[in-house]
Design an enzyme around this catalytic site. Structure first.
Site, PDB file in Angstrom:
ATOM      1  N   ARG A 208       0.844  -1.203   0.000  1.00 45.45           N
ATOM      2  CA  ARG A 208       0.000   0.000   0.000  1.00 45.45           C
ATOM      3  C   ARG A 208       0.874   1.247   0.000  1.00 45.45           C
ATOM      4  O   ARG A 208       2.030   1.222   0.410  1.00 45.45           O
ATOM      5  CB  ARG A 208      -0.931   0.014   1.208  1.00 45.45           C
ATOM      6  CG  ARG A 208      -0.238   0.091   2.554  1.00 45.45           C
ATOM      7  CD  ARG A 208      -1.247   0.079   3.699  1.00 45.45           C
ATOM      8  NE  ARG A 208      -0.634   0.341   4.984  1.00 45.45           N
ATOM      9  CZ  ARG A 208      -0.373  -0.569   5.917  1.00 45.45           C
ATOM     10  NH1 ARG A 208      -0.676  -1.844   5.686  1.00 45.45           N
ATOM     11  NH2 ARG A 208       0.176  -0.234   7.060  1.00 45.45           N
TER      12      ARG A 208
ATOM     13  N   ARG B  47      -3.253  -6.526   8.869  1.00 43.60           N
ATOM     14  CA  ARG B  47      -2.022  -5.750   8.748  1.00 43.60           C
ATOM     15  C   ARG B  47      -1.018  -6.286   9.778  1.00 43.60           C
ATOM     16  O   ARG B  47      -1.335  -6.345  10.963  1.00 43.60           O
ATOM     17  CB  ARG B  47      -2.291  -4.270   9.050  1.00 43.60           C
ATOM     18  CG  ARG B  47      -3.206  -3.558   8.062  1.00 43.60           C
ATOM     19  CD  ARG B  47      -3.698  -2.246   8.662  1.00 43.60           C
ATOM     20  NE  ARG B  47      -4.499  -2.489   9.861  1.00 43.60           N
ATOM     21  CZ  ARG B  47      -4.635  -1.622  10.881  1.00 43.60           C
ATOM     22  NH1 ARG B  47      -4.009  -0.453  10.855  1.00 43.60           N
ATOM     23  NH2 ARG B  47      -5.388  -1.919  11.916  1.00 43.60           N
TER      24      ARG B  47
ATOM     25  N   ASP C 102      -6.813   6.540   9.243  1.00 35.39           N
ATOM     26  CA  ASP C 102      -7.134   5.252   9.871  1.00 35.39           C
ATOM     27  C   ASP C 102      -7.300   5.453  11.376  1.00 35.39           C
ATOM     28  O   ASP C 102      -6.313   5.616  12.057  1.00 35.39           O
ATOM     29  CB  ASP C 102      -6.075   4.201   9.559  1.00 35.39           C
ATOM     30  CG  ASP C 102      -4.640   4.724   9.686  1.00 35.39           C
ATOM     31  OD1 ASP C 102      -4.411   5.942   9.693  1.00 35.39           O
ATOM     32  OD2 ASP C 102      -3.734   3.885   9.768  1.00 35.39           O
TER      33      ASP C 102
ATOM     34  N   GLU D 247       0.895  14.147  18.308  1.00 33.29           N
ATOM     35  CA  GLU D 247       0.449  13.711  16.976  1.00 33.29           C
ATOM     36  C   GLU D 247      -0.853  14.380  16.564  1.00 33.29           C
ATOM     37  O   GLU D 247      -1.077  14.670  15.389  1.00 33.29           O
ATOM     38  CB  GLU D 247       0.277  12.189  17.004  1.00 33.29           C
ATOM     39  CG  GLU D 247      -0.196  11.576  15.700  1.00 33.29           C
ATOM     40  CD  GLU D 247      -0.595  10.121  15.864  1.00 33.29           C
ATOM     41  OE1 GLU D 247      -0.515   9.388  14.868  1.00 33.29           O
ATOM     42  OE2 GLU D 247      -1.002   9.723  16.976  1.00 33.29           O
TER      43      GLU D 247
ATOM     44  N   GLU E 159      -6.620   2.986  17.698  1.00 29.98           N
ATOM     45  CA  GLU E 159      -6.146   1.671  18.109  1.00 29.98           C
ATOM     46  C   GLU E 159      -4.811   1.701  18.843  1.00 29.98           C
ATOM     47  O   GLU E 159      -4.304   0.667  19.240  1.00 29.98           O
ATOM     48  CB  GLU E 159      -6.045   0.752  16.893  1.00 29.98           C
ATOM     49  CG  GLU E 159      -4.992   1.165  15.872  1.00 29.98           C
ATOM     50  CD  GLU E 159      -4.941   0.236  14.674  1.00 29.98           C
ATOM     51  OE1 GLU E 159      -5.930  -0.449  14.402  1.00 29.98           O
ATOM     52  OE2 GLU E 159      -3.891   0.203  14.012  1.00 29.98           O
TER      53      GLU E 159
END
Length: 630
Positions: free
Chosen positions: A280, A347, A383, A584, A599
């Site tokens: 990806r 993943r 995500d 972040e 997550e």
């Protein structure tokens, strides 16, 4: 905060189906379907495997047609998959065992697939298989820790610190518009963080690549921070914007050189420079990085070196898996692009999480579809978010491959404009003309497919069934009328921000959208618990919307842009003073609070947040008498 409408009512629930055409990785699928070949594959390095796959691909084309290979493109087949390495599979086993042994409390699966081997894989596997197990098959904490200490290097040990060659504590001409001493002192501290985040790939990775999931890179990098120990694709754009404000031109060029290297090795820029990310990409902003560096440095050699790779990247995003044709209300066909990961398993960096999310899906092909959607959402950079869900009930409704995203197509439009500009710099008029035509076609598609004149926004478009029959007919009700920050990202592209009347309408829509909060722009209005939803604000989204407004030439728009930048800078500053670090993401409802959800635990460092702070201070400065506290 209540969610808005979810899936368009004209779209009935439907299974995902695979695309009609395959690209070169068909050869890899052929290899994987042969058990005897798979045994041989275990002994191959990833690079050798890729080389062999190309040879097999061309052989396949001589013996069967694409039509024959895709007799039922809507069937529940595995679809397009680029495999990872045997090492990744082994580390996933270690990861799963670690979860069972150490427990779920604050468990992060990523470090386990970022570890490297001290010995060859067969030796490590044999030792792992011999670990004593209890009656229920579990391994003790002591035994697992002992194994890891003896056979595995720590996550990140193969990324070593390197001092940036062009760092100075206070660069000449640094942020001349920042007049406030307190803000300037903070800006210099943020500037100093580039030293902390500078790394290079260890020589051990170059000597024994088969022992590492980290991929070899030719130059030093700047990492995002915390668990993100490797170079990431779209993070790098805002890191570079900050480096340019810090006058660190050589470090910025080194990052671009690494991303070009990935294109030449794998055909696209990877999500991250790990063996488990070869399937990806991420939002394609390499051309924008090169354009910005050229604008600051005038480095024509960098442009000449990068142009062929940029054309390759455009080809990757124009491939059959990524493109969809839509026929508009005037029966005109438009080709647009979507995210589509070449993967249908958990993943590796989140394998235990993905397996848990899929635990209630019993059908194997449906589970593979779900895993592809999860990986495709990772490719989007968002995500995860309700933006990609058929309804907002949970991750199992992810349908990212069935969305034509506004922002992805804006990034590809910018890529086309950038390539046209950079080709002109090198005197390549033919390439310039080709990509200008491509950009003009995409502009028409934006107007016909994404633009919603009533809302004054560009809206994502939900696809109908992914069948062999194209083009799909455009339907107004397929536009996703939920409000997301991405609905305003096209403002970042000159083709849109140069249209005064359009900017006025979009700015009015933005001001009434409900997205602007005391500490910045919310990602969405849906409080789902996912990190790319309310109340989180992210540095890239603030920057693109602010920069688009600031560049449009309207005093009113620039004033709004500066207001948003001031809100964002204040929350970054207050959080930094409270915690001693950059974060972040941030909570836009509460000044000085970092964001959460998703997550993994909130991360610090942090590359793109640092870059946007410096870019905003460079653009708008900070007057002596303006307070920085909330």
């Amino acid at each position: 905060m209540p969610c808005l409408s979810q899936m368009p009512t004209c779209l009935l629930p439907r299974p995902h189906t695979q695309p009609c055409l395959l690209l070169f990785p068909l050869a890899r699928i052929v290899i994987l379907r042969s058990s005897s070949t798979m045994a041989s594959f275990q002994a191959l390095s990833f690079r050798n495997f890729c080389s062999i796959s190309f040879a097999i691909f061309f052989g396949v084309l001589t013996t069967m047609s694409v039509t024959d290979s895709l007799k039922d493109c809507s069937s529940n087949t595995a679809g397009l998959v680029i495999p990872t390495t045997p090492l990744v599979h082994f580390l996933e086993r270690v990861q799963e065992t670690a979860l069972s042994t150490f427990g779920e409390s604050q468990f992060d699966p990523k470090p386990y697939v970022d570890m490297s081997l001290k010995f060859d894989l067969s030796t490590a596997e044999a030792a792992f298989d011999k670990l004593p197990k209890s009656e229920n098959g579990s391994i003790s904490v002591e035994d697992l820790k002992g194994f890891m200490e003896k056979y595995l290097e720590g996550a990140g040990d193969d990324m070593v610190y390197v001092a940036p060659v062009d760092f100075v504590p206070e660069p000449e001409g640094f942020l001349p518009k920042v007049e406030n001493a307190e803000v300037r002192a903070w800006a210099l501290e943020v500037h100093g963080l580039w030293k902390n985040l500078s790394r290079k790939v260890s020589d051990e990775v170059l000597k024994r690549p088969e022992l590492h999931t980290l991929l070899p890179l030719p130059k030093p990098v700047v990492i995002p921070g915390s668990r993100f120990r490797e170079v990431y694709y779209w993070d790098s754009y805002w890191i570079i914007r900050g480096l340019l404000a810090s006058k660190m031109y050589e470090t910025a060029k080194a990052i671009v050189t690494n991303l070009i290297h990935l294109i030449e090795e794998y055909g696209h820029v990877l999500n991250g420079a790990r063996a488990y990310c070869t399937n990806r990409s991420q939002p394609p902003l390499l051309s924008a990085m090169i354009h910005e560096i050229y604008r600051r440095t005038g480095d024509v050699q960098l442009v000449k070196k990068s142009l062929p790779s940029l054309v390759k990247e455009h080809h990757f995003w124009s491939s059959e898996i990524h493109k969809v044709t839509i026929r508009d209300a005037q029966s005109y066909n438009h080709t647009l692009n979507r995210y589509y990961a070449m993967w249908n398993q958990p993943r590796p960096e989140s394998s235990t999480i993905d397996k848990q999310s899929a635990s209630k899906i019993t059908n194997i092909s449906e589970k593979q579809k779900f895993y592809r959607e999860v990986a495709s959402t990772a490719e989007s950079g968002w995500d995860f978010s309700t933006r990609w869900m058929r309804n907002h009930s949970g991750l199992t409704t992810l349908a990212t491959t069935s969305v034509l995203p506004v922002d992805l197509n804006a990034f590809i439009l910018r890529m086309e404009l950038d390539i046209a500009f950079l080709a002109k710099v090198t005197g390549d008029e033919r390439t310039t003309e080709h990509f200008l035509k491509a950009s003009q076609a995409r502009m028409k598609a934006f107007k016909s497919i994404f633009w919603n004149s009533e809302m004054g926004q560009w809206l994502d478009y939900w696809l109908n069934d992914s069948t062999c029959q194209e083009p799909q007919n455009w339907e107004a009700c397929n536009q996703n009328q939920n409000v997301y920050a991405s609905n305003f990202i096209p403002l970042w592209i000159e083709s849109f921000y140069s249209d005064t009347a359009l900017v006025k309408k979009v700015m009015k829509s933005f001001q009434s959208s409900g997205l602007l909060f005391p500490s910045g722009i919310a990602t969405s209005l849906a409080n789902s618990g996912q990190q790319w939803d309310f109340p989180n604000g992210w540095a890239p989204l603030q920057h693109m919307i602010v920069e688009g407004l600031a560049r449009c030439g309207s005093k009113e728009a620039r004033s709004l842009a500066e207001d948003i930048a001031v809100r964002w800078l204040r929350t970054n500053y207050v959080a930094y003073k409270k915690t001693g670090t950059m974060h972040e993401k941030y909570d836009v409802e509460k000044c000085g609070e970092f964001g959460g959800g998703g997550e993994y635990a909130p991360q610090t460092g942090f590359g793109w947040s640092n870059g946007v702070v410096l870019a905003f201070l460079e653009e708008f400065g900070w007057p002596q008498d303006r307070k920085i506290h909330c």
